[in-house]
Write an enzyme that holds these catalytic residues in place. Structure first.
Site, mmCIF file in Angstrom:
data_model
loop_
_atom_site.group_PDB
_atom_site.id
_atom_site.type_symbol
_atom_site.label_atom_id
_atom_site.label_comp_id
_atom_site.label_asym_id
_atom_site.label_seq_id
_atom_site.Cartn_x
_atom_site.Cartn_y
_atom_site.Cartn_z
ATOM 1 N N CYS A 180 0.844 -1.197 0.000
ATOM 2 C CA CYS A 180 0.000 0.000 0.000
ATOM 3 C C CYS A 180 0.881 1.249 0.000
ATOM 4 O O CYS A 180 1.872 1.330 0.719
ATOM 5 C CB CYS A 180 -0.952 0.102 1.178
ATOM 6 N N ARG A 217 4.206 -0.499 -4.554
ATOM 7 C CA ARG A 217 3.845 -0.983 -3.216
ATOM 8 C C ARG A 217 2.503 -1.704 -3.184
ATOM 9 O O ARG A 217 2.104 -2.255 -2.167
ATOM 10 C CB ARG A 217 3.779 0.201 -2.237
ATOM 11 N N TRP A 221 -2.590 -2.771 -1.696
ATOM 12 C CA TRP A 221 -2.264 -4.196 -1.783
ATOM 13 C C TRP A 221 -3.164 -4.849 -0.743
ATOM 14 O O TRP A 221 -2.999 -4.660 0.454
ATOM 15 C CB TRP A 221 -0.791 -4.429 -1.457
ATOM 16 N N ASN A 237 -2.117 2.313 5.593
ATOM 17 C CA ASN A 237 -1.222 1.237 5.180
ATOM 18 C C ASN A 237 -0.897 0.441 6.439
ATOM 19 O O ASN A 237 -0.455 1.019 7.425
ATOM 20 C CB ASN A 237 0.049 1.864 4.573
ATOM 21 N N GLY A 238 -1.139 -0.867 6.420
ATOM 22 C CA GLY A 238 -0.866 -1.685 7.602
ATOM 23 C C GLY A 238 -2.038 -2.616 7.884
ATOM 24 O O GLY A 238 -2.889 -2.821 7.008
ATOM 25 N N GLU A 251 17.718 -18.009 -5.860
ATOM 26 C CA GLU A 251 17.358 -16.657 -6.300
ATOM 27 C C GLU A 251 16.914 -16.655 -7.771
ATOM 28 O O GLU A 251 15.944 -15.987 -8.134
ATOM 29 C CB GLU A 251 18.562 -15.721 -6.070
ATOM 30 N N LYS A 280 13.248 -15.400 -9.019
ATOM 31 C CA LYS A 280 13.053 -14.354 -10.027
ATOM 32 C C LYS A 280 12.101 -14.841 -11.107
ATOM 33 O O LYS A 280 11.187 -14.134 -11.522
ATOM 34 C CB LYS A 280 14.377 -13.950 -10.701
ATOM 35 N N GLU A 295 8.368 -15.226 -9.809
ATOM 36 C CA GLU A 295 7.595 -14.037 -9.461
ATOM 37 C C GLU A 295 7.236 -13.189 -10.671
ATOM 38 O O GLU A 295 6.186 -12.542 -10.662
ATOM 39 C CB GLU A 295 8.257 -13.206 -8.359
ATOM 40 N N HIS A 347 17.696 -36.812 -4.982
ATOM 41 C CA HIS A 347 16.919 -37.280 -3.829
ATOM 42 C C HIS A 347 15.443 -36.907 -3.943
ATOM 43 O O HIS A 347 14.750 -36.800 -2.943
ATOM 44 C CB HIS A 347 17.509 -36.723 -2.532
ATOM 45 N N LYS A 387 6.158 -4.432 -3.456
ATOM 46 C CA LYS A 387 7.605 -4.344 -3.234
ATOM 47 C C LYS A 387 7.976 -4.395 -1.759
ATOM 48 O O LYS A 387 8.924 -5.059 -1.377
ATOM 49 C CB LYS A 387 8.106 -3.045 -3.856
HETATM 50 C C1 F6R Z 1 11.913 -10.733 -4.549
HETATM 51 C C2 F6R Z 1 11.723 -9.674 -3.579
HETATM 52 C C3 F6R Z 1 11.284 -10.049 -2.208
HETATM 53 C C4 F6R Z 1 12.049 -9.205 -1.166
HETATM 54 C C5 F6R Z 1 11.479 -9.444 0.232
HETATM 55 C C6 F6R Z 1 12.252 -8.680 1.285
HETATM 56 O O1 F6R Z 1 12.339 -10.223 -5.774
HETATM 57 O O2 F6R Z 1 11.913 -8.542 -3.869
HETATM 58 O O3 F6R Z 1 11.432 -11.401 -1.955
HETATM 59 O O4 F6R Z 1 13.385 -9.536 -1.223
HETATM 60 O O5 F6R Z 1 10.141 -9.041 0.267
HETATM 61 O O6 F6R Z 1 12.224 -7.312 1.039
HETATM 62 P P1 F6R Z 1 13.282 -6.344 1.675
HETATM 63 O O7 F6R Z 1 14.610 -6.704 1.132
HETATM 64 O O8 F6R Z 1 12.838 -4.976 1.279
HETATM 65 O O9 F6R Z 1 13.225 -6.555 3.154
#
Ligand code: F6R
Length: 614
Positions: free
Chosen positions: A2, A27, A77, A103-104, A487, A491, A494, A510, A609
């Site tokens: 949000c 966000r 969000w 937001n929250g 990772e 990527k 998502e 396994h 994000k």
């Molecule tokens: C994946 C991604 C998320 C963040 C996670 C932590 O691409 O961006 O998995 O890494 O939400 O976010 P931060 O680093 O802001 O604490």
């Protein structure tokens, strides 16, 4: 999670709020809305979907765009209640006098709702937020409390997290905001006030900023503002900070997607991380200097983080244990905060977070502080909550990351952890000066290597497009490259919605090997180190089951060429830095698959994000 933007000044608030919402859309993008005070009434416009829908609604004739110099806005969000029109913010109280964006999460919303229902208050949405605006309205309409006192009284009764901005039609020159758990910043300009979840909607207008701390509120009345405590009517002295960010840093420039731009920025961002820190024969981490004695003497380190930052933590563990020989535990912050962690005053707890606002990471750090552990923040956003609550820290200096999928922040985190591990190791004399000097030299060489990897993007694109119809992917690596496999898989999932799993390469037999068929390709990360020949055997195992194999390596050999369907050969680096080059390939690979599938790369479905709720 949000985004909030609010404006009070002398201009029409609509363009300012809409532009701000677009900048905060990363966000959350389930719905968006604006409320402004106009002609003694509250005018609210909201739409399900992205800010674009809201903008179109405001621009159409049907909805009048009222000229108003005071307004609040929100991009959502969804947590409680579907992402539809009725649940979109701003919400309004029953008397239609008070409107709010939030937001929250209000955790005790059920009990407050029951209380308000017993007072004949009717609810229009399924959100926890409406409970808060109705509670403020309930107190205010009793006539005993002022507007400010009503906000304070309501906030004192809610559990959970909030960043809110509230307007009241009876006080058209007033705006009240408050935070607990969810960030808010105030931007100041002559006769104008801007409040937002982060600085991105503000810096176009002013560089003068006040970061709100936990439990603080902003009371703006006419031309004046005060920062007070939510708990007491007490004015708090606050420093106005001048931020040094250019608006260009927040634009896409020549790229179609923020993610693509951010991948390409990595040669610069990594150089920024090293610059002034990796010196000729020493490493300077000035943010840690005052605490270095404690850090050096720690008998154990915990690293806590979420998502991509957690993957960086896994690499940090391997680097610190390898160089400095200190045991490191890595835990998801959401687990750490509830686990029986064996931390004490001799433990160092490192919290890693791009945004510095992730609710679970914040809570984990607070838990560590409660037992007296020394806390270190590795954050990207200066002024963020984590950077402020930790005892000390190191910024990744990557600039604003807007693409929802983290890219440059991840390689920045690895670079900081690499510097940290080397510095700790040299302080403890577990590596020699010569070794330190060689590592530092390699770090600067890496920047050139990154540029040459970025120049390979057409090749990577061709390979990616070939696999866009795959049903799923396995990503395999060993040692330092196992977290890179995780990772790479994250990527891809998502942004392209293709299922992918990361595994240690030898672990594949396994279980995951059962998934292999011609539609399930495997990406192997194969550095030239002592595991090289072992991984070749793992590749054979996949090939003999008709699986397609994509290999990323820094050592081409005839065997590897004959075993792989697609081979990406990277420039030579030491094996600690190879993983950064491999990461960049995997970021580009995921990006091009997602673009080829027509996905919204910068705003993937269901994601946001900065995850500021538990
Ligand atoms: C994946 C991604 C998320 C963040 C996670 C932590 O691409 O961006 O998995 O890494 O939400 O976010 P931060 O680093 O802001 O604490």
């Amino acid at each position: 999670m949000c985004g909030i933007v609010a404006y009070k000044g002398n201009k029409d608030c609509h363009p300012i709020l809409l532009d701000g919402l677009k900048r905060l859309e990363y966000r959350g993008y389930d719905s968006a809305g604006i409320a402004c005070l106009f002609d003694s009434k509250i005018s609210i416009t909201k739409r399900a979907g992205k800010v674009k829908e809201l903008q179109e609604a405001i621009n159409t004739k049907k909805i009048s765009k009222d000229f108003s110099t005071i307004g609040i806005s929100h991009t959502r969000w969804a947590t409680h209640g579907e992402p539809n029109h009725k649940n979109a913010h701003p919400h309004i109280d029953q008397s239609k006098k008070i409107t709010l964006v939030h937001n929250g999460i209000i955790e005790n919303y059920n009990s407050i709702k029951k209380f308000l229902l017993s007072k004949k208050i009717q609810f229009k949405s399924d959100t926890d937020t409406e409970v808060l605006v109705q509670l403020i309205g309930y107190f205010y309409n009793q006539g005993k409390l002022s507007f400010e006192e009503s906000v304070r009284a309501a906030l004192q009764r809610v559990d959970g997290a909030y960043g809110i901005v509230v307007l009241n039609i009876d006080f058209p020159e007033m705006m009240i905001a408050a935070r607990k758990g969810s960030p808010l910043v105030l931007g100041l300009k002559q006769g104008e006030f801007f409040i937002a979840s982060d600085i991105s909607p503000i810096i176009k207008h002013t560089k003068k900023i006040i970061y709100l701390n936990e439990g603080e509120m902003i009371v703006i009345n006419k031309e004046k503002y005060e920062i007070k405590s939510v708990n007491k009517n007490l004015v708090l002295p606050k420093k106005i900070e001048t931020i040094d960010i250019k608006i260009d840093d927040l634009e896409k420039g020549n790229f179609d997607y923020f993610m693509h731009k951010e991948i390409h920025e990595q040669s610069d961002t990594i150089l920024n991380t090293f610059r002034g820190r990796a010196l000729k024969d020493d490493i300077l981490l000035s943010g840690l200097s005052d605490y270095w004695k404690d850090i050096k003497n720690a008998d154990r380190i915990y690293i806590t983080a979420c998502g991509t930052s957690w993957h960086a933590g896994l690499i940090g563990k391997k680097l610190i244990e390898k160089f400095a020989r200190v045991p490191v535990h890595v835990e998801y912050a959401s687990e750490f905060r509830y686990n029986t962690s064996l931390i004490n005053k001799k433990t160092i707890v490192i919290g890693i977070s791009q945004s510095g606002e992730t609710a679970d990471t914040l809570a984990a750090i607070n838990k560590a502080k409660d037992v007296g552990a020394l806390t270190i923040g590795i954050c990207n956003v200066a002024g963020s909550s984590i950077s402020r609550i930790t005892d000390c820290g190191v910024f990744t200096r990557c600039g604003h990351e807007i693409g929802v999928a983290s890219t440059k922040a991840f390689t920045g985190q690895i670079s900081v952890l690499y510097l940290f591990a080397l510095k700790l190791a040299y302080s403890k004399r577990t590596i020699s000066k010569l070794s330190l000097v060689n590592h530092i030299k390699d770090e600067y060489d890496l920047v050139k290597r990154i540029k040459s990897v970025l120049m390979m993007e057409d090749t990577i694109k061709k390979i990616a497009v070939k696999y866009k119809e795959a049903s799923g992917f396995l990503y395999l690596g060993r040692g330092l490259n196992f977290p890179i496999a995780l990772e790479g898989a994250l990527k891809l999932k998502e942004i392209s919605y293709i299922h992918a799993e990361g595994y240690p390469a030898a672990e594949m037999k396994h279980g995951p090997i059962a998934l292999i068929d011609k539609n399930m390709p495997t990406v192997f990360i194969v550095p030239k180190d002592r595991t090289y020949h072992k991984i070749l055997s793992n590749i054979e195992e996949i090939k003999s089951r008709k699986g397609k194999v994509i290999v990323i390596t820094n050592h081409k050999s005839k065997t590897l060429e004959s075993l792989s369907d697609d081979l990406i050969v990277l420039p030579k680096t030491n094996s600690y830095l190879f993983l950064i080059l491999a990461t960049i390939v995997l970021q580009l690979f995921a990006f091009f698959i997602a673009v080829a599938k027509g996905c919204d790369v910068d705003q993937p479905r269901n994601l946001a994000k900065s995850v500021t709720v538990e």
